[in-house]
Design an enzyme around this catalytic site. Structure first.
Site, short mmCIF file in Angstrom:
data_model
loop_
_atom_site.label_atom_id
_atom_site.label_comp_id
_atom_site.label_asym_id
_atom_site.label_seq_id
_atom_site.Cartn_x
_atom_site.Cartn_y
_atom_site.Cartn_z
CE LYS A 42 -47.09 43.52 62.42
NZ LYS A 42 -47.77 43.15 63.66
CG ASP A 71 -50.86 44.33 62.20
OD1 ASP A 71 -50.78 44.02 63.39
OD2 ASP A 71 -50.58 45.47 61.80
#
Ligand code: NAD
Length: 431
Positions: A119, A159
């Protein structure tokens, strides 16, 4: 050396630990115990492999330079290249990114994808940037992490605060830094014109409905005629409501940030979608009764689909939920404590790592198509998505029945079991 001496001093790792990561580790420990996970494997899986922090200097529109902080955490790559989104948000910090990277690892594993977990993010409020500033930020962040990413190494995706345009800038910058050759496989969630996949936009909502149908099947229910309530009417919620409506379900309630609407006979979802386009929210939809978001969660229905925010069902309202199934479209909408209460009450939960896995599954397809330079029809994407997401559900459901545990713990246990097998086969480098 004793186990204790072997472990690093927890103080030295405090900078990696936030609430999301602690919570994930708690779930991890519980599930690892159930499957008797090898302690050496468990010790490795409890830590991120590589955490990169970068400074991102950006030329602002007024010609000053602001320096933002960015991160890329590569949690585990046993199963394949790292994969996980990039978040632009003012609350991004290293512990949060570590927690999200760990979750991606367990999600990709339980879904059976040949991908590791990662991430990234930048601590910035993107709503306060002009388009040029956002582009400058994206390009410099890409450049700062470019040695660590690549189609065979680490493949980011959008995201919160990033979108297909951001991914296009990412791909362009990376491609220039690799000699100017187009490298579409470095990032997913791109516009279709530059190597994005058909079917990505509705993938998460469609996956939620495939899982709802299968969860109904294993609980001796059926979609046609069932009552469904959907919290959140954005990308995930609106597509989930649309696909449920098309399958003959009665979508009795939906909500968004403006409030909720209810109609016991079922809302006309295509009309609600049109209404939202004109009115920027579901509130006031003709022929519906106004309800609060709190009331939506407690509506009498067969399936409740929380597709908005995390922490919506906790110990305060878990006893009041009347749905028979909860399908987690959002990430973390039901807290761990509420999961235990709902499980005791016999309410079936399809956990987020599977239920909203449609997004990452089609991201995986995008990467595969980019590598092959051969693109699939939308119907192909949808049917391959169905096969993968249902296989993951069935595997976890079998685990749940065998071990007599809730679906969330079963999903984590199945995920760890796959990683454990692969890690033992690969062994420890150098030894
Ligand atoms: P989105 O921004 O498109 O939609 C969010 C929706 O939630 C909007 O309708 C918004 O009005 C509503 N909302 C916001 N606050 C609310 C509140 N207090 N009560 C009720 N509704 C509220 O976001 P999205 O892409 O649909 O994502 C929703 C959730 O699904 C997030 O948790 C996200 O992390 C998760 N998720 C999304 C994807 C994806 O592919 N989009 C994939 C996996 C997980």
């Amino acid at each position: 050396m004793s186990q204790q001496q072997n472990n690093l001093n927890p103080q030295s790792e405090a900078h990696l630990h936030g609430p999301l990561f602690q919570n994930t580790l708690q779930n991890f420990d519980e599930a690892a115990k159930i499957i008797n996970c090898d302690p050496n494997v468990a010790a490795r899986l409890r830590k991120p492999r590589r955490s990169l922090t970068v400074s991102v200097p950006v030329r602002m529109d007024d010609y000053t330079v602001k320096v933002f902080t960015g991160y890329r955490v590569q949690y585990n790559s046993t199963l394949g290249p790292y994969k996980g989104g990039i978040r632009f948000h003012q609350n991004v910090d290293l512990p949060e990114v570590v927690g999200m990277a760990a979750l991606m690892t367990f999600k990709n594993s339980v879904l059976g994808l040949p991908l590791g977990g990662a991430k990234g993010g930048v601590c910035v409020d993107p709503t306060r940037l002009s388009r040029t500033e956002k582009q400058n930020l994206t390009r410099r962040y890409t450049s700062e992490i470019s040695a660590f990413v690549g189609p065979n190494k680490d493949i980011p995706a959008p995201d919160v605060g990033t979108d297909p345009q951001t991914m296009a800038w990412f791909m362009d910058t990376y491609s220039h830094e690799q000699g100017g050759y187009a490298q579409p496989g470095v990032v997913t969630g791109k516009p279709v014109e530059i190597g994005g996949s058909l079917g990505r936009n509705h993938a998460t909502g469609l996956g939620v409905i495939y899982i709802t149908e299968r969860a109904m099947e294993v609980n001796q229910m059926q979609m046609a005629g069932s009552r469904i309530a959907v919290q959140g009417f954005g990308n995930v919620g609106s597509f989930a409501a649309k696909f449920a409506h098309e399958r003959g379900a009665r979508v009795v309630a939906v909500s968004d940030v403006t409030g909720g609407i209810f109609n016991g006979d079922g809302l006309n979802i295509p009309e609600v979608i049109e209404y939202v386009k004109q009115n920027k929210g579901v509130k006031g939809f003709p022929g519906s009764q106004e309800i609060t978001n709190e009331q939506l969660l407690e509506v009498e229905c067969e399936a409740l689909l929380p597709c908005a925010l995390e922490g919506q069902i906790d110990t305060h309202n878990a006893e009041k939920i009347k749905a028979k199934l909860i399908i987690e479209g959002a990430n973390g909408p039901v807290t761990n404590a509420a999961t235990k209460i709902l499980d005791k009450r016999g309410i079936f939960i399809a956990p987020d790592v599977i239920a909203n896995g449609g997004g990452v599954i089609v991201s995986y397809f995008e990467w595969v198509q980019d590598i092959m330079s051969f693109f699939w029809e939308e119907a192909d994407v949808d049917s391959k998505l169905k096969a993968i997401i249902l296989k993951a559900f069935d595997h976890v459901h079998k685990f749940k029945l065998e071990k007599n545990i809730d679906m969330r713990t079963a999903a984590m246990a199945a995920s760890i079991a796959r990683l454990e097998k692969a890690m033992l086969l690969r062994g420890l480098y150098p030894r």
